[in-house]
Design a protein around this motif. Sequence first.
Motif, short mmCIF file in Angstrom:
data_model
loop_
_atom_site.label_atom_id
_atom_site.label_comp_id
_atom_site.label_asym_id
_atom_site.label_seq_id
_atom_site.Cartn_x
_atom_site.Cartn_y
_atom_site.Cartn_z
N CYS A 1 0.86 -1.19 0.00
CA CYS A 1 0.00 0.00 0.00
C CYS A 1 0.89 1.23 0.00
O CYS A 1 1.81 1.34 0.81
CB CYS A 1 -0.91 -0.01 1.23
SG CYS A 1 -2.06 1.40 1.29
N PHE A 2 0.61 2.15 -0.93
CA PHE A 2 1.41 3.38 -0.98
C PHE A 2 0.53 4.61 -1.21
O PHE A 2 0.94 5.60 -1.79
CB PHE A 2 2.50 3.29 -2.05
CG PHE A 2 2.04 3.19 -3.49
CD1 PHE A 2 0.76 2.83 -3.84
CD2 PHE A 2 2.93 3.46 -4.52
CE1 PHE A 2 0.35 2.75 -5.16
CE2 PHE A 2 2.55 3.39 -5.85
CZ PHE A 2 1.26 3.03 -6.17
N ALA B 1 3.80 6.12 3.55
CA ALA B 1 4.31 4.95 2.85
C ALA B 1 5.74 4.65 3.28
O ALA B 1 6.63 5.51 3.19
CB ALA B 1 4.26 5.18 1.34
N THR C 1 8.24 4.52 -0.38
CA THR C 1 7.85 3.69 -1.53
C THR C 1 6.57 2.92 -1.29
O THR C 1 5.77 2.75 -2.21
CB THR C 1 8.98 2.70 -1.88
OG1 THR C 1 9.27 1.89 -0.72
CG2 THR C 1 10.24 3.44 -2.30
N GLY C 2 6.34 2.41 -0.08
CA GLY C 2 5.12 1.66 0.18
C GLY C 2 5.26 0.73 1.36
O GLY C 2 6.36 0.27 1.69
N CYS C 3 4.15 0.45 2.02
CA CYS C 3 4.12 -0.49 3.14
C CYS C 3 3.89 -1.89 2.58
O CYS C 3 2.98 -2.10 1.78
CB CYS C 3 3.01 -0.13 4.12
SG CYS C 3 3.22 1.49 4.90
N SER C 4 4.71 -2.84 3.01
CA SER C 4 4.61 -4.19 2.46
C SER C 4 4.88 -5.21 3.56
O SER C 4 5.28 -4.86 4.67
CB SER C 4 5.61 -4.37 1.31
OG SER C 4 6.93 -4.15 1.77
N ASN D 1 1.35 3.03 -11.51
CA ASN D 1 1.39 4.25 -10.71
C ASN D 1 0.40 5.29 -11.23
O ASN D 1 -0.25 5.99 -10.45
CB ASN D 1 2.80 4.83 -10.70
CG ASN D 1 3.72 4.08 -9.75
OD1 ASN D 1 3.41 2.99 -9.30
ND2 ASN D 1 4.86 4.67 -9.43
N ALA E 1 4.46 8.79 -3.24
CA ALA E 1 5.16 7.62 -3.78
C ALA E 1 4.53 7.13 -5.07
O ALA E 1 5.20 6.50 -5.89
CB ALA E 1 5.17 6.51 -2.73
#
Length: 529
Positions: free
Chosen positions: A6-7, A12, A16-19, A126, A494
């Motif tokens: 999730c970004f 984030a 860049t993003g939560c993973s 994106n 992001a």
Amino acid sequence: MSGMFCFQCEQAAGGTGCSGSGHGTCGKSAEASRLQDLLLRLAERLARQMVDRSSSSESFDRMILNALLATMTNVDFDPDHLEALCRRMGSACSRPLPASREDLLEMAERCGVESERQNTGCEMANRLSFLLFAIKGAAAYYHHAVELGYCDPEISRYFRHALAYLVHPDLKPSEMINLSLECGRNTLKILALLDKARNEVFGSPEPTEVAVTPTAGKAILVTGHDLRLLREVLIATEGTGINVYTHGELLPAHSYPKLRAFPHLVGNYGGSWHEQQTEFAAFPGPVLVTTNCMMPPRDEYHERLFTAGAVRYPDVSHLEAGEYGALACVASSEPGFPLTVTPPRKILVGFGHHALEAILPRIVELMRDGQIRRLFLIGGCDGAKTVRDYYTTLAEIIPQDCLILTLACGKFRFNRQEFGTIDGIPRLLDLGQCSDAHTAIVAIRRLAELMHTDVNSLPLSIILSWYEQKAVSILLALFSLGVRNIRLGPGMPAFFSEDMKALLAQGYRLRPITTPEADLAEALSNSPL
């Protein structure tokens, strides 16, 4: 389940993003994140079917709207509720779903950004995310209007067509700009509709002093953005002797005459949404969260925390219509605020566009006389990162012959400071919530008319802060009006692809913030860019 990606917000991870299989920075679980991805894909499928059949349905439109809101940052953290929404949406679009949660999550893995990147490439994914997040932001504002009984079939039609396009897209960067501007134009319509709804239901905002020190007695705190739910709480607790306080983006509620008429709406408590874990723990009564800006609750206040509307959190009590009297019962058993000798303090809010338009001619006179040099619009979302101190410093160092217009929760960085007046006009003019961006737009356009120029030639600097999807829709609304030279912070999203960054920088001169001192010096020099 392989985990989440999730970004969509400024938090984030790593920019860049939560993973991974744990939780995002916001506290959302990987399970909830995957179910949100699935819910969005099902909403897109339903929208595509409605467009292909040239059909419309109020219930389906509302289902799509609720899905967009539920998947926004800090709204719905509850996997059980998200699964229920997915199953209702699956039934509506005739998409059979697996019976077990495990199989449902496996299906959801094919619905996220990572899967989209594999199918379409990173840049395209994106671009699609950028458009989707802007649509979500616009939907959040429209949801408020709909809840007040104000609907526009053309706006519902826009959401259907916008989501339907995402099912089989083929976007070039230039086409992406056009679709984004269409979202911006619809955001303008939504903001105007919401402004009309609130002014007609609650009365037009008026400049109002709001107490920010507590009153002795039992207390209830209401946070979020939802004026309608605040009114329901005020009605349910009328005559109980319990005081009601606003928190965060509900601060402007005090400027609406029909809300201010409730004598037990006594003040505003605390600051911005990201400080809630400390502030809710210290508040001596129950707390109701009405819209996005929910954070994972701490044990100190978990049992006296409630949600309403679209907000959900596992094991937190959710109140439906007619149940808000429960808050009074909890408040009665809590200590409330004691008598103190603290001097009362108030801050000024309520410069809606009716109030602002009344003083704009005088502001123009003072500008022509040289008493006001420049206007600064410092607005947008707040967040926890220390880099956001930029906005505090900027407000503090703006010269005394300049006015500051502000709105949204970013103002909590500086709204309790004393800025003084210029010929009786407050140097800090609080326009309201982020959803009151219509006021800022009306004011800017009216100012251009009075000064016989265009918006981009005004002695006006726009410095915005973003956090989540609503800010994206506001940014596009400004672009759709041709507004340029905006500075945005604390960093670029992001989900901005490199080609989108270049297009926005070239076409709209969108630039990141640098330092307060450098950005102020450039603004005051009024030098060509």
